[in-house]
Scaffold this motif. Sequence first.
Motif, PDB file in Angstrom:
ATOM      1  N   ALA A 308       0.847  -1.191   0.000  1.00  0.00           N
ATOM      2  CA  ALA A 308       0.000   0.000   0.000  1.00  0.00           C
ATOM      3  C   ALA A 308       0.883   1.242   0.000  1.00  0.00           C
ATOM      4  CB  ALA A 308      -0.931  -0.005   1.213  1.00  0.00           C
ATOM      5  N   ARG A 309       0.357   2.304  -0.584  1.00  0.00           N
ATOM      6  CA  ARG A 309       1.103   3.559  -0.680  1.00  0.00           C
ATOM      7  C   ARG A 309       0.100   4.711  -0.558  1.00  0.00           C
ATOM      8  NH1 ARG A 309       6.054   4.772  -3.182  1.00  0.00           N
ATOM      9  NH2 ARG A 309       6.131   2.587  -3.830  1.00  0.00           N
ATOM     10  N   HIS A 310       0.368   5.643   0.353  1.00  0.00           N
ATOM     11  CA  HIS A 310      -0.537   6.775   0.535  1.00  0.00           C
ATOM     12  C   HIS A 310       0.281   8.032   0.799  1.00  0.00           C
ATOM     13  CE1 HIS A 310      -4.189   4.373   0.655  1.00  0.00           C
ATOM     14  NE2 HIS A 310      -3.595   3.547   1.514  1.00  0.00           N
ATOM     15  N   THR A 311      -0.220   9.164   0.319  1.00  0.00           N
ATOM     16  CA  THR A 311       0.349  10.463   0.663  1.00  0.00           C
ATOM     17  C   THR A 311      -0.512  11.069   1.757  1.00  0.00           C
ATOM     18  OG1 THR A 311       1.188  10.806  -1.571  1.00  0.00           O
ATOM     19  CG2 THR A 311       0.962  12.750  -0.172  1.00  0.00           C
ATOM     20  N   ILE A 312       0.068  11.233   2.931  1.00  0.00           N
ATOM     21  CA  ILE A 312      -0.661  11.757   4.090  1.00  0.00           C
ATOM     22  C   ILE A 312       0.122  12.929   4.649  1.00  0.00           C
ATOM     23  CG2 ILE A 312      -1.694  11.195   6.329  1.00  0.00           C
ATOM     24  CD1 ILE A 312      -1.586   8.267   5.576  1.00  0.00           C
ATOM     25  N   GLY A 313      -0.531  14.077   4.750  1.00  0.00           N
ATOM     26  CA  GLY A 313       0.156  15.253   5.272  1.00  0.00           C
ATOM     27  C   GLY A 313       1.342  15.677   4.445  1.00  0.00           C
ATOM     28  N   GLY A 314       1.320  15.411   3.133  1.00  0.00           N
ATOM     29  CA  GLY A 314       2.401  15.819   2.265  1.00  0.00           C
ATOM     30  C   GLY A 314       3.569  14.853   2.195  1.00  0.00           C
ATOM     31  N   THR A 315       3.520  13.747   2.948  1.00  0.00           N
ATOM     32  CA  THR A 315       4.601  12.763   2.949  1.00  0.00           C
ATOM     33  C   THR A 315       4.127  11.484   2.271  1.00  0.00           C
ATOM     34  OG1 THR A 315       5.526  13.636   5.014  1.00  0.00           O
ATOM     35  CG2 THR A 315       6.172  11.407   4.389  1.00  0.00           C
ATOM     36  N   THR A 368      -3.526  15.124  14.582  1.00  0.00           N
ATOM     37  CA  THR A 368      -4.151  13.859  14.990  1.00  0.00           C
ATOM     38  C   THR A 368      -5.187  13.386  13.976  1.00  0.00           C
ATOM     39  OG1 THR A 368      -5.783  15.071  16.307  1.00  0.00           O
ATOM     40  CG2 THR A 368      -3.786  14.324  17.428  1.00  0.00           C
ATOM     41  N   THR A 369      -5.411  14.149  12.924  1.00  0.00           N
ATOM     42  CA  THR A 369      -6.273  13.749  11.814  1.00  0.00           C
ATOM     43  C   THR A 369      -5.625  14.211  10.515  1.00  0.00           C
ATOM     44  OG1 THR A 369      -7.589  15.797  11.899  1.00  0.00           O
ATOM     45  CG2 THR A 369      -8.382  13.925  13.208  1.00  0.00           C
ATOM     46  N   ALA A 370      -6.152  13.713   9.392  1.00  0.00           N
ATOM     47  CA  ALA A 370      -5.616  14.099   8.093  1.00  0.00           C
ATOM     48  C   ALA A 370      -6.723  14.054   7.061  1.00  0.00           C
ATOM     49  CB  ALA A 370      -4.473  13.169   7.685  1.00  0.00           C
ATOM     50  N   PRO A 371      -6.678  14.923   6.026  1.00  0.00           N
ATOM     51  CA  PRO A 371      -7.678  14.900   4.967  1.00  0.00           C
ATOM     52  C   PRO A 371      -7.780  13.517   4.315  1.00  0.00           C
ATOM     53  CG  PRO A 371      -6.304  16.870   4.790  1.00  0.00           C
ATOM     54  CD  PRO A 371      -5.686  15.999   5.835  1.00  0.00           C
ATOM     55  N   PRO A 375      -8.719   9.393  12.248  1.00  0.00           N
ATOM     56  CA  PRO A 375      -7.638   9.436  13.239  1.00  0.00           C
ATOM     57  C   PRO A 375      -6.302   9.024  12.624  1.00  0.00           C
ATOM     58  CG  PRO A 375      -9.559   8.241  14.068  1.00  0.00           C
ATOM     59  CD  PRO A 375      -9.780   8.440  12.613  1.00  0.00           C
ATOM     60  N   VAL A 376      -5.265   9.799  12.910  1.00  0.00           N
ATOM     61  CA  VAL A 376      -3.927   9.515  12.402  1.00  0.00           C
ATOM     62  C   VAL A 376      -2.920   9.745  13.518  1.00  0.00           C
ATOM     63  CG1 VAL A 376      -2.150  10.112  10.715  1.00  0.00           C
ATOM     64  CG2 VAL A 376      -4.556  10.213  10.053  1.00  0.00           C
ATOM     65  N   SER A 377      -1.950   8.843  13.618  1.00  0.00           N
ATOM     66  CA  SER A 377      -0.857   8.995  14.583  1.00  0.00           C
ATOM     67  C   SER A 377       0.454   9.058  13.817  1.00  0.00           C
ATOM     68  CB  SER A 377      -0.838   7.821  15.563  1.00  0.00           C
ATOM     69  OG  SER A 377       0.286   7.904  16.423  1.00  0.00           O
ATOM     70  N   PHE A 378       1.087  10.239  13.819  1.00  0.00           N
ATOM     71  CA  PHE A 378       2.366  10.433  13.143  1.00  0.00           C
ATOM     72  C   PHE A 378       3.504  10.264  14.138  1.00  0.00           C
ATOM     73  CE2 PHE A 378      -0.571  13.117  10.666  1.00  0.00           C
ATOM     74  CZ  PHE A 378      -0.345  12.609   9.382  1.00  0.00           C
ATOM     75  N   GLY A 379       4.555   9.567  13.725  1.00  0.00           N
ATOM     76  CA  GLY A 379       5.752   9.453  14.537  1.00  0.00           C
ATOM     77  C   GLY A 379       6.852  10.339  13.997  1.00  0.00           C
ATOM     78  N   ASP A 380       7.674  10.903  14.887  1.00  0.00           N
ATOM     79  CA  ASP A 380       8.770  11.736  14.397  1.00  0.00           C
ATOM     80  C   ASP A 380       9.873  10.905  13.752  1.00  0.00           C
ATOM     81  OD1 ASP A 380       9.924  10.541  16.599  1.00  0.00           O
ATOM     82  OD2 ASP A 380      10.449  12.398  17.623  1.00  0.00           O
ATOM     83  N   VAL A 384       3.694   6.085  10.466  1.00  0.00           N
ATOM     84  CA  VAL A 384       2.325   6.582  10.553  1.00  0.00           C
ATOM     85  C   VAL A 384       1.372   5.406  10.714  1.00  0.00           C
ATOM     86  CG1 VAL A 384       1.884   6.513   8.056  1.00  0.00           C
ATOM     87  CG2 VAL A 384       0.625   8.129   9.487  1.00  0.00           C
ATOM     88  N   ILE A 385       0.308   5.622  11.473  1.00  0.00           N
ATOM     89  CA  ILE A 385      -0.818   4.697  11.548  1.00  0.00           C
ATOM     90  C   ILE A 385      -2.073   5.528  11.354  1.00  0.00           C
ATOM     91  CG2 ILE A 385      -2.161   3.169  13.042  1.00  0.00           C
ATOM     92  CD1 ILE A 385       0.384   2.180  14.257  1.00  0.00           C
ATOM     93  N   ALA A 386      -2.895   5.159  10.372  1.00  0.00           N
ATOM     94  CA  ALA A 386      -4.063   5.966  10.001  1.00  0.00           C
ATOM     95  C   ALA A 386      -5.299   5.084   9.851  1.00  0.00           C
ATOM     96  CB  ALA A 386      -3.789   6.709   8.693  1.00  0.00           C
ATOM     97  N   LEU A 387      -6.446   5.653  10.193  1.00  0.00           N
ATOM     98  CA  LEU A 387      -7.729   4.963  10.093  1.00  0.00           C
ATOM     99  C   LEU A 387      -8.705   5.805   9.288  1.00  0.00           C
ATOM    100  CD1 LEU A 387      -8.156   3.973  13.865  1.00  0.00           C
ATOM    101  CD2 LEU A 387      -7.254   2.519  12.056  1.00  0.00           C
ATOM    102  N   ARG A 388      -9.625   5.128   8.582  1.00  0.00           N
ATOM    103  CA  ARG A 388     -10.704   5.849   7.910  1.00  0.00           C
ATOM    104  C   ARG A 388     -11.864   4.903   7.650  1.00  0.00           C
ATOM    105  NH1 ARG A 388      -8.169   7.185   1.942  1.00  0.00           N
ATOM    106  NH2 ARG A 388      -7.612   5.049   1.307  1.00  0.00           N
TER     107      ARG A 388
END
Length: 399
Positions: A308-315, A368-371, A375-380, A384-388
Amino acid sequence: MAATPWDLISVFARATTLARQGRGRGLAEHWQGLKYCQALGARSGGHLYLTEDGQSPELSYRAMQARELGRAFGLAVAERTVRNRFPDHMISTLDADAVLLAGFARSGTRPSLGARPRPDFFVEAWRPGEPSRVFVVTVNGNHQIATKRTAKAERSAYKQLARGSERAEHFHLAEWDNTPCLLFSTELVATEGITVNALEARGKGLLPTRPSEGRKSADAVLGERNLPYAGSVKLPASEGRRERIHDGFLIPRRELNWYGQLLARTAAAGQLALAGAGTEMAQYLTYKQGRKHYEQKTFAGSSSIRDARHTIGGTEYVGTDQVFRLNRVRVEAFSGIAEELYELLVKGQVEEYRNRAFDLRDTYPTGTTAPLWGPVSFGDDGTVIALRVLPDRDGAGNR
């Protein structure tokens, strides 16, 4: 301390990706935190609490929930504590069993540590080109409702902290009483809300600086050790008592660099596991750590595969996803790592990965969310772990 339920689920997921729970690892340990999506909620004042679903688990599931959610909360506090003390460092949390197997596993067809007491996790605070600091962590949780009449001897939290102290006492770096410890017991139904009780033992916990290349770097293939457990720790004479010996997992001073390599490579394997990698992560594990387990192909439909591949928050993230149901609502879960960092790990470039992860740590989203997601959890560290929620079968959205 403020945290979202999905942040807690992701903390638990990131720390347990190498748990080795059989061929169904994609559905078992990789996504085990998802079963708590409906167990946590927020009251009007904003305090986290167990929902009705979380307060009425059946049979042995109650003990499992206490253990696993207790670990999630304890690890969240542990990571926050270490990060606050070393704000200019990166934080890696590793399952202690996965690390200790490389040096202390008993021989056999399936190497194990047996029933010997040991800590639950190691938290490493690291910065490229500098010594790392290692914290020993034990975490527990309970469903006890303690009242003012409950004696200290009857409090589950006190008993759990005592047992945690015993487990932590069985690991030492270089010498006795040199390793910092963080011990936690989470009361999930405390009168004040979910409460984490903590104890600390101070220490240096320093590892030597590694070279960026060569056989002593984390890029080098790691050899296994057969370190002694019985009578390995010397306790100095004190208060009229003679010098004694103590059983435990001791990393001798001469092996501290090896242990640092081991932490870095095991953490790299965990990052790839979170992204659904299989054979790519096996390169970082020794035989005793279960390298063969991850080289094997799993049954169809039961494994996590990096597809899987996703662009989330510009990354751009690469990873794995899973679709599950919450009360007939279809939900997609995605876990992954930034593509640039993923490619470095696949190539076996751990030291360069750490350099880039450190340089990019402030460039990742912190929301804590993304378009297009929920719910999204970003790590520095670029994870990333994201739900929808997904549309239903008829094409109409469900909520």
